[in-house]
Design a protein around this motif. Sequence first.
Motif, PDB file in Angstrom:
ATOM      1  N   PRO A  51       0.811  -1.508  -0.169  1.00 34.90           N
ATOM      2  CA  PRO A  51      -0.230   0.641   0.150  1.00 34.90           C
ATOM      3  C   PRO A  51       1.416   1.364   0.045  1.00 34.90           C
ATOM      4  N   THR A  52       0.336   2.292  -0.635  1.00 32.51           N
ATOM      5  CA  THR A  52       1.317   3.579  -1.131  1.00 32.51           C
ATOM      6  C   THR A  52       0.469   4.515  -0.063  1.00 32.51           C
ATOM      7  N   ARG A  53      -0.193   4.912  -0.062  1.00 32.06           N
ATOM      8  CA  ARG A  53      -0.693   5.361   0.573  1.00 32.06           C
ATOM      9  C   ARG A  53      -1.541   5.088   1.984  1.00 32.06           C
ATOM     10  N   THR A  54      -2.902   5.902   2.910  1.00 28.82           N
ATOM     11  CA  THR A  54      -3.413   5.527   3.921  1.00 28.82           C
ATOM     12  C   THR A  54      -4.584   5.816   3.959  1.00 28.82           C
ATOM     13  N   GLY A  55      -5.525   5.442   4.228  1.00 28.96           N
ATOM     14  CA  GLY A  55      -7.228   5.530   3.689  1.00 28.96           C
ATOM     15  C   GLY A  55      -7.882   4.102   4.362  1.00 28.96           C
ATOM     16  N   THR A  56      -8.970   4.009   4.633  1.00 26.85           N
ATOM     17  CA  THR A  56      -9.350   2.929   3.933  1.00 26.85           C
ATOM     18  C   THR A  56     -10.543   2.027   2.229  1.00 26.85           C
ATOM     19  N   PHE A  57     -10.641   0.807   2.121  1.00 21.83           N
ATOM     20  CA  PHE A  57     -10.122   1.002   0.744  1.00 21.83           C
ATOM     21  C   PHE A  57     -11.368   0.012   1.102  1.00 21.83           C
ATOM     22  N   ARG A  58     -12.171  -0.905   0.523  1.00 21.85           N
ATOM     23  CA  ARG A  58     -12.648  -1.923   0.107  1.00 21.85           C
ATOM     24  C   ARG A  58     -13.250  -2.781  -0.551  1.00 21.85           C
ATOM     25  N   GLY A  59     -12.032  -4.154   0.128  1.00 25.62           N
ATOM     26  CA  GLY A  59     -11.916  -5.677  -0.711  1.00 25.62           C
ATOM     27  C   GLY A  59     -13.022  -6.399  -0.773  1.00 25.62           C
ATOM     28  N   VAL A  60     -13.251  -7.638  -1.939  1.00 27.34           N
ATOM     29  CA  VAL A  60     -14.425  -8.208  -2.347  1.00 27.34           C
ATOM     30  C   VAL A  60     -14.117  -9.435  -2.378  1.00 27.34           C
ATOM     31  N   CYS A  61     -15.140 -10.668  -2.654  1.00 26.33           N
ATOM     32  CA  CYS A  61     -14.717 -11.487  -3.062  1.00 26.33           C
ATOM     33  C   CYS A  61     -15.226 -11.802  -4.815  1.00 26.33           C
ATOM     34  N   ALA A  62     -14.346 -11.712  -5.182  1.00 23.29           N
ATOM     35  CA  ALA A  62     -14.688 -12.141  -6.752  1.00 23.29           C
ATOM     36  C   ALA A  62     -14.639 -13.856  -7.473  1.00 23.29           C
ATOM     37  N   GLU A  63     -15.354 -14.223  -6.693  1.00 23.44           N
ATOM     38  CA  GLU A  63     -15.336 -15.037  -7.022  1.00 23.44           C
ATOM     39  C   GLU A  63     -16.889 -15.608  -7.041  1.00 23.44           C
ATOM     40  N   TYR A  64     -17.394 -16.186  -8.041  1.00 22.95           N
ATOM     41  CA  TYR A  64     -19.176 -16.616  -7.103  1.00 22.95           C
ATOM     42  C   TYR A  64     -19.095 -17.903  -6.352  1.00 22.95           C
ATOM     43  N   CYS A  65     -19.519 -17.290  -5.389  1.00 25.06           N
ATOM     44  CA  CYS A  65     -19.607 -19.084  -4.241  1.00 25.06           C
ATOM     45  C   CYS A  65     -20.425 -18.982  -3.430  1.00 25.06           C
ATOM     46  N   GLY A  66     -21.616 -18.397  -4.386  1.00 31.59           N
ATOM     47  CA  GLY A  66     -23.482 -19.209  -3.308  1.00 31.59           C
ATOM     48  C   GLY A  66     -23.742 -17.785  -3.322  1.00 31.59           C
ATOM     49  N   ASP A  67     -24.935 -17.732  -2.500  1.00 29.54           N
ATOM     50  CA  ASP A  67     -26.142 -17.127  -2.255  1.00 29.54           C
ATOM     51  C   ASP A  67     -25.495 -15.749  -1.912  1.00 29.54           C
ATOM     52  N   ALA A  68     -24.774 -15.501  -0.862  1.00 29.81           N
ATOM     53  CA  ALA A  68     -24.176 -14.662  -0.312  1.00 29.81           C
ATOM     54  C   ALA A  68     -22.961 -13.756  -0.979  1.00 29.81           C
ATOM     55  N   HIS A  69     -22.547 -14.182  -1.795  1.00 31.73           N
ATOM     56  CA  HIS A  69     -21.475 -13.720  -2.835  1.00 31.73           C
ATOM     57  C   HIS A  69     -21.414 -12.404  -2.615  1.00 31.73           C
ATOM     58  N   ALA A  70     -22.082 -11.863  -3.295  1.00 34.43           N
ATOM     59  CA  ALA A  70     -22.005 -10.094  -3.371  1.00 34.43           C
ATOM     60  C   ALA A  70     -22.250  -9.547  -1.791  1.00 34.43           C
ATOM     61  N   GLN A  71     -22.245 -10.273  -0.787  1.00 34.12           N
ATOM     62  CA  GLN A  71     -21.937  -9.841   0.149  1.00 34.12           C
ATOM     63  C   GLN A  71     -20.586 -10.150   1.513  1.00 34.12           C
ATOM     64  N   MET A  72     -19.647 -10.514   0.390  1.00 32.09           N
ATOM     65  CA  MET A  72     -18.575 -11.094   1.173  1.00 32.09           C
ATOM     66  C   MET A  72     -17.314  -9.873   0.697  1.00 32.09           C
TER      67      MET A  72
END
Length: 330
Positions: free
Chosen positions: A188-209
């Motif tokens: 990482p090259t600067r401070t702050g808060t960034f968002r990470g996601v699951c990028a492989e479909y893994c079931g019902d709540a994949h988009a909420q991971m």
Amino acid sequence: FPRTNRILIICAGGIAGCDRPQSTLNPAGKEAAQILELFWWMTGGAVVIWLIMIALALYAIWLQPGAHDVKQTRRWIIGGGVVFPTVVLSVLLVFGLRMLPPLVAKAPEGSMQVEVKGLQWWWRVRYPPAADSNERAVELANEIRLPVNEPVQFLLDSEDVLHSFWIPALGGKVDMFPGRRTRLALTPTRTGTFRGVCAEYCGDAHAQMNFDVTVMERADFDAWLREQSQPATSPIDEAANRGSELFVSRGCGACHTVRGTEARGTVGPDLTHVGSRSSIGAGILKNQPDMFHRWLEETDAVKPGVLMPSFHMLPEEERMALAAYLEQLE
Ligand code: CUA
């Protein structure tokens, strides 16, 4: 809206997205900057080729009506259909491959390590102790913090199905497999808060991971990790105290650990310092008053398919006490 306005609105939406914590167009890490550079080269190349192709098509349509010179046609087919794409694709391949090693390589020896496991549908995060210390690993969930300008080695795997670990602003993405460890090095090259996601479909709540990654100055990071390594604080008031008793008697401790208490379950996320996290439910609800209660009451509505049962059958008073307890676990 008239058509031009609609196009403007769509473009504005796209550009506004560039500055969001999940954008690859606003990199906050060395690897993400390299990926962005590759993206712009590819985009630029594609635009040039598109312009050439359109120019040739227009030339063929308007300036050469009825031309049937076989030799010339053959030259166009060999030049434009074989030589040109072979050269362009080869250059792009070499350009891309040249970038690949730094993107998947190991971080330098002695870099900080973070182990992340994907589970349906959350993230188990472990900070192993330094090799020469006798401290214990620090476990938490759905949140990662990193010191700025230092390479970090992620060690990734899964406890159930395929997931994929991606922090668009920092770099990635790398698949997570059950029973096989993959690696990812990021700086990482600067401070702050960034968002990470699951990028492989893994079931019902994949988009909420999802998860938050907070990049901090080294001293702040050390202080945070020290706090996370401590056992849970004692309940601060009567409600929280009642909640702590219910946490054990209602069986929450069968799945969750709260270090320093009788709750030692490992199926679900470690909740020792859950009150200090920016979100609950793996990036779904903001960590605000009432949200713990909402999570307990309508777990499966907030996150369809979630393995944790909803606790709507408990009396309201008990849910409130549990929420008060969780909130103050900071
Ligand atoms: Cu985990 Cu998609």
